[in-house]
Motif scaffolding. Structure first.
Motif, PDB file in Angstrom:
ATOM      1  N   ALA A   1      -0.788 -33.833  81.914  1.00 41.95           N
ATOM      2  CA  ALA A   1       0.164 -34.399  82.879  1.00 41.95           C
ATOM      3  C   ALA A   1       0.208 -35.918  82.759  1.00 41.95           C
ATOM      4  O   ALA A   1       1.279 -36.520  82.752  1.00 41.95           O
ATOM      5  CB  ALA A   1      -0.236 -33.987  84.293  1.00 41.95           C
ATOM      6  N   LYS A   2      -0.961 -36.516  82.624  1.00 43.93           N
ATOM      7  CA  LYS A   2      -1.034 -37.981  82.552  1.00 43.93           C
ATOM      8  C   LYS A   2      -0.268 -38.508  81.336  1.00 43.93           C
ATOM      9  O   LYS A   2       0.478 -39.486  81.412  1.00 43.93           O
ATOM     10  CB  LYS A   2      -2.511 -38.382  82.476  1.00 43.93           C
ATOM     11  CG  LYS A   2      -2.789 -39.783  82.899  1.00 43.93           C
ATOM     12  CD  LYS A   2      -4.277 -40.020  83.008  1.00 43.93           C
ATOM     13  CE  LYS A   2      -4.540 -41.525  82.984  1.00 43.93           C
ATOM     14  NZ  LYS A   2      -5.917 -41.863  82.811  1.00 43.93           N
TER      15      LYS A   2
ATOM     16  N   ALA B   1       2.183 -37.030  79.679  1.00 42.88           N
ATOM     17  CA  ALA B   1       3.638 -36.820  79.836  1.00 42.88           C
ATOM     18  C   ALA B   1       4.221 -37.830  80.821  1.00 42.88           C
ATOM     19  O   ALA B   1       5.283 -38.420  80.577  1.00 42.88           O
ATOM     20  CB  ALA B   1       3.907 -35.394  80.298  1.00 42.88           C
ATOM     21  N   LEU B   2       3.530 -38.039  81.917  1.00 44.45           N
ATOM     22  CA  LEU B   2       4.015 -38.988  82.931  1.00 44.45           C
ATOM     23  C   LEU B   2       4.028 -40.415  82.400  1.00 44.45           C
ATOM     24  O   LEU B   2       4.829 -41.248  82.821  1.00 44.45           O
ATOM     25  CB  LEU B   2       3.127 -38.912  84.178  1.00 44.45           C
ATOM     26  CG  LEU B   2       3.294 -37.652  85.030  1.00 44.45           C
ATOM     27  CD1 LEU B   2       2.073 -37.427  85.916  1.00 44.45           C
ATOM     28  CD2 LEU B   2       4.563 -37.745  85.875  1.00 44.45           C
TER      29      LEU B   2
ATOM     30  N   ILE C   1      10.688 -34.471  82.802  1.00 43.06           N
ATOM     31  CA  ILE C   1       9.627 -33.931  81.946  1.00 43.06           C
ATOM     32  C   ILE C   1       9.952 -32.460  81.745  1.00 43.06           C
ATOM     33  O   ILE C   1      10.177 -31.733  82.720  1.00 43.06           O
ATOM     34  CB  ILE C   1       8.233 -34.077  82.582  1.00 43.06           C
ATOM     35  CG1 ILE C   1       7.891 -35.565  82.748  1.00 43.06           C
ATOM     36  CG2 ILE C   1       7.177 -33.378  81.710  1.00 43.06           C
ATOM     37  CD1 ILE C   1       6.551 -35.820  83.422  1.00 43.06           C
TER      38      ILE C   1
ATOM     39  N   THR D   1       1.040 -29.878  89.197  1.00 37.12           N
ATOM     40  CA  THR D   1       0.540 -31.257  89.128  1.00 37.12           C
ATOM     41  C   THR D   1       1.691 -32.225  88.878  1.00 37.12           C
ATOM     42  O   THR D   1       1.798 -33.276  89.522  1.00 37.12           O
ATOM     43  CB  THR D   1      -0.505 -31.385  87.994  1.00 37.12           C
ATOM     44  OG1 THR D   1      -1.558 -30.463  88.258  1.00 37.12           O
ATOM     45  CG2 THR D   1      -1.071 -32.783  87.884  1.00 37.12           C
ATOM     46  N   LEU D   2       2.560 -31.885  87.945  1.00 37.65           N
ATOM     47  CA  LEU D   2       3.696 -32.766  87.637  1.00 37.65           C
ATOM     48  C   LEU D   2       4.613 -32.915  88.849  1.00 37.65           C
ATOM     49  O   LEU D   2       5.064 -34.017  89.177  1.00 37.65           O
ATOM     50  CB  LEU D   2       4.473 -32.220  86.439  1.00 37.65           C
ATOM     51  CG  LEU D   2       3.736 -32.273  85.091  1.00 37.65           C
ATOM     52  CD1 LEU D   2       4.482 -31.468  84.031  1.00 37.65           C
ATOM     53  CD2 LEU D   2       3.560 -33.726  84.630  1.00 37.65           C
ATOM     54  N   CYS D   3       4.884 -31.808  89.528  1.00 41.20           N
ATOM     55  CA  CYS D   3       5.753 -31.862  90.717  1.00 41.20           C
ATOM     56  C   CYS D   3       5.102 -32.674  91.830  1.00 41.20           C
ATOM     57  O   CYS D   3       5.772 -33.474  92.496  1.00 41.20           O
ATOM     58  CB  CYS D   3       6.069 -30.454  91.224  1.00 41.20           C
ATOM     59  SG  CYS D   3       7.134 -29.506  90.131  1.00 41.20           S
TER      60      CYS D   3
ATOM     61  N   ARG E   1       3.303 -35.100  91.556  1.00 46.20           N
ATOM     62  CA  ARG E   1       3.385 -36.549  91.252  1.00 46.20           C
ATOM     63  C   ARG E   1       4.830 -37.023  91.146  1.00 46.20           C
ATOM     64  O   ARG E   1       5.134 -37.999  90.475  1.00 46.20           O
ATOM     65  CB  ARG E   1       2.606 -36.826  89.979  1.00 46.20           C
ATOM     66  CG  ARG E   1       1.142 -36.498  90.243  1.00 46.20           C
ATOM     67  CD  ARG E   1       0.186 -36.930  89.216  1.00 46.20           C
ATOM     68  NE  ARG E   1      -1.091 -36.300  89.489  1.00 46.20           N
ATOM     69  CZ  ARG E   1      -2.101 -36.255  88.645  1.00 46.20           C
ATOM     70  NH1 ARG E   1      -1.986 -36.833  87.459  1.00 46.20           N
ATOM     71  NH2 ARG E   1      -3.209 -35.658  88.977  1.00 46.20           N
TER      72      ARG E   1
ATOM     73  N   ALA F   1       7.440 -35.977  89.616  1.00 52.84           N
ATOM     74  CA  ALA F   1       8.258 -35.881  88.408  1.00 52.84           C
ATOM     75  C   ALA F   1       9.366 -34.853  88.638  1.00 52.84           C
ATOM     76  O   ALA F   1       9.204 -33.925  89.430  1.00 52.84           O
ATOM     77  CB  ALA F   1       7.380 -35.448  87.232  1.00 52.84           C
TER      78      ALA F   1
ATOM     79  N   VAL G   1      10.902 -31.908  87.008  1.00 49.89           N
ATOM     80  CA  VAL G   1      10.298 -31.055  85.981  1.00 49.89           C
ATOM     81  C   VAL G   1      11.231 -29.920  85.580  1.00 49.89           C
ATOM     82  O   VAL G   1      11.762 -29.195  86.437  1.00 49.89           O
ATOM     83  CB  VAL G   1       8.955 -30.470  86.492  1.00 49.89           C
ATOM     84  CG1 VAL G   1       8.279 -29.659  85.390  1.00 49.89           C
ATOM     85  CG2 VAL G   1       8.033 -31.594  86.972  1.00 49.89           C
TER      86      VAL G   1
END
Ligand code: SF4
Length: 220
Positions: A60-61, A63-64, A71, A90-92, A94, A96, A98
């Motif tokens: 995730a880190k 990609a972000l 993403i 996790t992405l959502c 933060r 993002a 997605v």
């Protein structure tokens, strides 16, 4: 490490979104390793390679870190790995935006509701059209704002099959549907003419990244 906190990753890269309703946007891609579905026209068969085991957090880190407006988690077949669910969450979490692209042979009902999911519908030329997960269609119709369907057409036979499949599955006029061609196998003009002639309520797309870069370039 706990299995669900790790994931096998084929590649993570920054590119221009080449397909879907988000075509043209800068996008970070997380390509998960492994599929095995065996579509005859697969253009990412290199994702069958075993990939690198990474933590969900590290994935995730990375990609972000590109700071892209979108993403996309793709494959291979991303839904084969249990770690995809915590990755999407996790992405959502933060903030993002997605996207998920799945080959359409596995159920999508466990995917986080904040994710926009692109579901492939495999046509006869794929060799696996009998394995489309039919249960996904009724599920997607209940929340059409977070799903779209991608149909890849290699021939007139595929086109006619897709046209009646969408009607039979009651997908026409419900979710967004995009038709594209198998690159190099069908002239885009023909697909455009068929769509116009039949007045199908679908959007046509071409794989933009294959026009920007050489068609077999990886990591774009
Ligand atoms: S589902 Fe996708 S990655 Fe898997 S074989 Fe088919 S086209 Fe390739």
């Amino acid at each position: 490490m706990n299995r669900a906190t790790t994931i096998r990753v084929n590649e993570i890269f920054h590119s221009i979104q080449g397909e879907s309703s988000f075509t043209g946007w800068p996008c970070a891609f997380v390509r998960l390793a492994g599929c095995g579905h065996g579509c005859l026209y697969c253009d990412t068969d290199y994702a069958e390679e075993s990939g690198v085991l990474m933590s969900v957090e590290q994935t995730a880190k990375q990609a972000l870190g590109y700071g892209a407006p979108y993403i996309e988690v793709t494959g291979g077949e991303p839904l084969l790995q249990p770690g995809v669910y915590p990755l999407l969450e996790t992405l959502c979490d933060r903030k993002a935006r997605v996207l998920l692209e799945t080959g359409g042979f596995l159920p999508v009902d466990r995917v986080d509701a904040r994710v926009y999911t692109i579901i492939d519908i495999k046509t006869p030329s794929s060799g696996v059209s009998e394995q489309n997960c039919i249960d996904n269609y009724a599920f997607a119709i209940t929340s059409p704002e977070r799903f779209e369907f991608k149909v890849v057409i290699a021939s007139r036979q595929d086109y006619l099959w897709a046209k009646s499949f969408l009607t039979n599955q009651k997908l026409s006029g419900t979710c967004r549907i995009l038709f594209g061609t198998v690159f190099g196998a069908l002239e885009p003009r023909l697909l455009a003419e068929w769509l116009l002639e039949d007045r199908l309520p679908v959007r046509m797309q071409l794989q933009l990244h294959k026009y920007i870069w050489k068609p077999d370039t990886r990591g774009v």
